[in-house]
Design an enzyme around this catalytic site. Structure first.
Site, mmCIF file in Angstrom:
data_model
loop_
_atom_site.group_PDB
_atom_site.id
_atom_site.type_symbol
_atom_site.label_atom_id
_atom_site.label_comp_id
_atom_site.label_asym_id
_atom_site.label_seq_id
_atom_site.Cartn_x
_atom_site.Cartn_y
_atom_site.Cartn_z
ATOM 1 N N ASP A 80 -3.234 4.648 2.370
ATOM 2 C CA ASP A 80 -3.673 3.772 1.159
ATOM 3 C C ASP A 80 -4.681 2.481 1.699
ATOM 4 O OD1 ASP A 80 -2.027 1.573 -0.357
ATOM 5 O OD2 ASP A 80 -0.390 2.449 0.357
ATOM 6 N N GLU A 121 -3.554 0.785 -7.037
ATOM 7 C CA GLU A 121 -3.124 0.590 -8.215
ATOM 8 C C GLU A 121 -3.368 -0.491 -8.462
ATOM 9 O OE1 GLU A 121 1.819 -1.339 -6.293
ATOM 10 O OE2 GLU A 121 -1.211 -2.181 -5.863
ATOM 11 N N ASP A 169 -4.522 -0.169 -2.653
ATOM 12 C CA ASP A 169 -3.455 -1.281 -3.344
ATOM 13 C C ASP A 169 -4.748 -2.202 -4.394
ATOM 14 O OD1 ASP A 169 -0.822 -2.386 -2.547
ATOM 15 O OD2 ASP A 169 -1.765 -3.771 -1.682
ATOM 16 N N HIS A 172 7.604 2.984 -3.347
ATOM 17 C CA HIS A 172 7.885 2.452 -2.387
ATOM 18 C C HIS A 172 8.725 0.687 -2.605
ATOM 19 C CE1 HIS A 172 3.914 0.944 -2.211
ATOM 20 N NE2 HIS A 172 4.220 0.286 -1.683
ATOM 21 N N ASP A 173 8.026 0.254 -4.142
ATOM 22 C CA ASP A 173 7.993 -1.195 -4.859
ATOM 23 C C ASP A 173 9.360 -1.071 -5.403
ATOM 24 O OD1 ASP A 173 6.380 -1.818 -2.262
ATOM 25 O OD2 ASP A 173 4.865 -1.894 -4.428
HETATM 26 O O1 ISL Z 1 6.589 -4.444 -6.199
HETATM 27 C C1 ISL Z 1 6.276 -5.169 -6.761
HETATM 28 C C2 ISL Z 1 7.160 -6.408 -7.605
HETATM 29 O O2 ISL Z 1 8.164 -6.057 -6.225
HETATM 30 C C3 ISL Z 1 4.724 -5.162 -7.443
HETATM 31 O O3 ISL Z 1 4.189 -6.489 -7.690
HETATM 32 C C4 ISL Z 1 4.152 -5.276 -6.288
HETATM 33 O O4 ISL Z 1 3.620 -6.482 -5.526
HETATM 34 C C5 ISL Z 1 2.113 -4.837 -6.893
HETATM 35 O O5 ISL Z 1 3.013 -3.510 -7.010
HETATM 36 C C6 ISL Z 1 1.664 -5.154 -5.335
HETATM 37 O O6 ISL Z 1 2.189 -3.875 -4.736
HETATM 38 C C7 ISL Z 1 1.184 -3.298 -3.667
HETATM 39 O O7 ISL Z 1 0.760 -4.617 -2.134
HETATM 40 C C8 ISL Z 1 1.553 -5.690 -1.893
HETATM 41 C C9 ISL Z 1 2.720 -4.569 -1.245
HETATM 42 O O8 ISL Z 1 3.549 -5.441 -0.756
HETATM 43 C C10 ISL Z 1 3.260 -3.564 -2.177
HETATM 44 O O9 ISL Z 1 3.708 -2.702 -1.013
HETATM 45 C C11 ISL Z 1 1.944 -2.649 -2.815
HETATM 46 O O10 ISL Z 1 2.544 -1.411 -3.373
HETATM 47 C C12 ISL Z 1 0.434 -5.989 -0.843
HETATM 48 O O11 ISL Z 1 0.129 -5.677 -0.421
#
Ligand code: ISL
Ligand code: CA
Length: 535
Positions: free
Chosen positions: A96, A249, A197, A318-319
């Site tokens: 990541d 992402e 990310d 995971h989100d």
């Molecule tokens: O999960 C979200 C809302 O609940 C998304 O908006 C998420 O924050 C967004 O997709 C970004 O996610 C990524 O970056 C974040 C991290 O917290 C997430 O786990 C990651 O997947 C910040 O690094």
């Protein structure tokens, strides 16, 4: 050549996958011990959520050192061993890459706040407005405003995510040089590529006020800016030297934006995660969910299948909450779990399986906010409390959307802590592990796990399922039928997203059904998925 178009990729959330030393935290030796499971599933690559040193305010997405391994997870030698052991099983390792922000514990930030050169402008620093208010009106992804005061520097810094995740300033050319070094560091160790990310947010045009929005005021200043594309092209030059792969992402992308990020001739990313299909059950923001409407979901999938030559296909990460309670049906847990697997593994694109999805894990069964760890859930709880939202309603909102739904430990067997750890797990194990666990499903030929394995094999055997084009045939409020076609081969998939029987117009030789049957006459059972081949 383009191995990622033939592979299935498996996402590991290392903290919750497998603990090897009893401290209740998943780790790299734990992952190594489970590689055979992944090989059996037929995955071509694993993507590890961040394993770098981190204070863990956002579980590793707040990185304090890009060139090391979090001691909780192991050592650089463990990582080398993982890469080697995975390779022996034909599995590539993706890391990541979190370069929109660092932890405020990162050495760069420590120096930047003290104005030590060359780090002074590695981050977005700004004074208060002349009237004493925050530098601008932007609001962040975790529900708060985006500025945090720093006493050491005597200025505010920008954070689109948690307060301890300070946004890197790409207006400063040195930042990009640092990132290139990070890429080389891991690519030299044998990593095959990166999941990047929030990569479409890197460049912030300027820090002026944004147009007011219900959420994410300021977005127009940093969503997919032309300079972000330039940055990606520069990174690609490094990546190409290693034939490395990237998946971005990319929040809020439209098909046009996505094409600009991953069209082959633009030389930026290989593919992107779009979010639209994951937003089909919400009003504006994820905290305002409505019932799932299959038709809107199918139409969204069709749109992306048509608009992009190649997609990522995913239903979990995971989100996000787990997919069976969300898009399927708890009452038809097994059937709908297999139906969703069928969708995932037969659309055109690269399928991503999130850990636990292959055994049908469902949302957590926690009793209250105290049992949650997710920084986003805790922020939202604070905000809703400030608005006096009553306890019951607050919990309902949080329980439905919390990212911890997907972060509970992997359920390997029905022993203590589901076989995840001999110690107290960092986050509660779902009590349903007595009924939902891998060991049981290995012994059950009719299990969700065996269905995943079987379809993964079918996909490897049938090129039409990987490379064939996509044509939709029916998309009603509950039935989705589509065809994959390559040369003279034709495979039709029919899915019933409802508790009632449904008729579809397609027939053919039955390749698979998630019910016991020998042939198909057009009538689907509740949550039935069939795969047909032109006779
Ligand atoms: O999960 C979200 C809302 O609940 C998304 O908006 C998420 O924050 C967004 O997709 C970004 O996610 C990524 O970056 C974040 C991290 O917290 C997430 O786990 C990651 O997947 C910040 O690094
Ligand atoms: Ca451990």
């Amino acid at each position: 050549m383009e191995w990622w178009k033939d592979a299935i990729i498996y996402q590991i959330y290392p903290r919750s996958f497998q603990d090897s030393n009893g401290d209740g935290i998943g780790d790299i030796p734990g992952i190594i011990s489970r590689l055979d499971h992944l090989q059996e599933l037929g995955v071509g690559a694993i993507w590890l959520s961040p394993v770098y040193p981190s204070p863990n305010d956002d579980n590793g997405y707040d990185i304090s050192d890009y060139k090391n391994i979090n001691p909780e997870y192991g050592t650089l030698e463990d990582m080398d061993r993982l890469i080697l052991e995975a390779k022996r099983r034909g599995i590539r390792v993706l890391m990541d890459l979190v370069i929109n922000h660092t932890s405020t514990k990162h050495e760069w930030f420590e120096k930047s706040r003290r104005r030590i050169e060359p780090y002074g402008d590695y981050y977005y620093w700004a004074p208060a407005k002349p009237d004493g208010t925050l530098p601008n009106n932007w609001t962040g992804f975790f529900g708060e405003h985006c500025w945090q005061w720093d006493d050491v520097r005597g200025e505010y810094y920008l954070h689109l995510f948690a307060r301890t995740q300070a946004d890197l300033n790409y207006h400063c050319p040195k930042v990009l040089d640092e990132v290139k070094e990070v890429l080389r560091f891991w690519l030299d160790r044998g990593v095959a590529g990166f999941r990047c990310d929030v990569i479409n947010l890197l460049w912030k045009d300027n820090l002026s006020d944004g147009e007011r929005r219900l959420a994410l005021t300021g977005l127009e200043h940093y969503l997919s800016r032309p300079e972000t594309h330039d940055i990606l092209r520069q990174l690609r030059k490094v990546l190409d030297g290693y034939k490395a792969f990237t998946v971005g992402e990319t929040v809020f992308v439209t098909p046009d934006m996505a094409r600009d990020l991953c069209a082959e001739d633009r030389e930026e990313l290989n593919m992107v995660f779009s979010f639209e299909h994951m937003e089909c059950d919400q009003h504006f923001i994820k905290w305002l969910k409505h019932d799932f409407r299959p038709k809107a979901f199918f139409e969204c999938l069709i749109k992306w299948q048509k608009e992009l030559p190649w997609n990522t296909i995913y239903l979990e990460n995971h989100d996000q909450p787990r997919s069976i309670p969300r898009f399927g049906c708890d009452g038809y847990w097994r059937e709908s779990g297999k139906l969703l697997a069928t969708l995932l593994l037969t659309l055109r694109g690269t399928p991503f399986i999130y850990q636990g999805q292959e055994i049908g894990m469902v949302d957590f069964d926690f009793d209250g906010i105290d049992q949650l760890n997710d920084v986003e859930s805790r922020n939202v709880n604070r905000i809703l409390s400030a608005y006096h939202v009553p306890d019951g309603m607050r919990w309902k909102i949080i329980a439905r959307s919390s990212r911890d739904n997907a972060r509970t430990p992997m359920q390997w067997d029905d022993g203590p802590n589901a076989g995840f750890s001999t110690g107290k797990p960092w986050l509660g194990v779902n009590r349903n592990f007595h009924f939902i666990n891998l060991a049981d499903q290995e012994n059950d030929s009719d299990s969700i796990w065996n269905w995943y394995k079987d379809l993964s094999k079918l996909r490897r055997e049938r090129e039409v399922l990987r490379r064939g084009d996509f044509l939709w045939l029916e998309a009603t409020h509950r039935v989705f039928v589509y065809r994959r076609r390559l040369g003279r081969e034709r495979v039709t998939v029919a899915l019933n997203f409802s508790n009632r029987c449904a008729w579809v117009g397609s027939q053919g030789r039955l390749l698979r059904s998630n019910y016991q049957r020998d042939s198909f006459n057009g009538r689907l059972h509740p949550w039935e998925a069939v795969i047909l081949e032109d006779a």
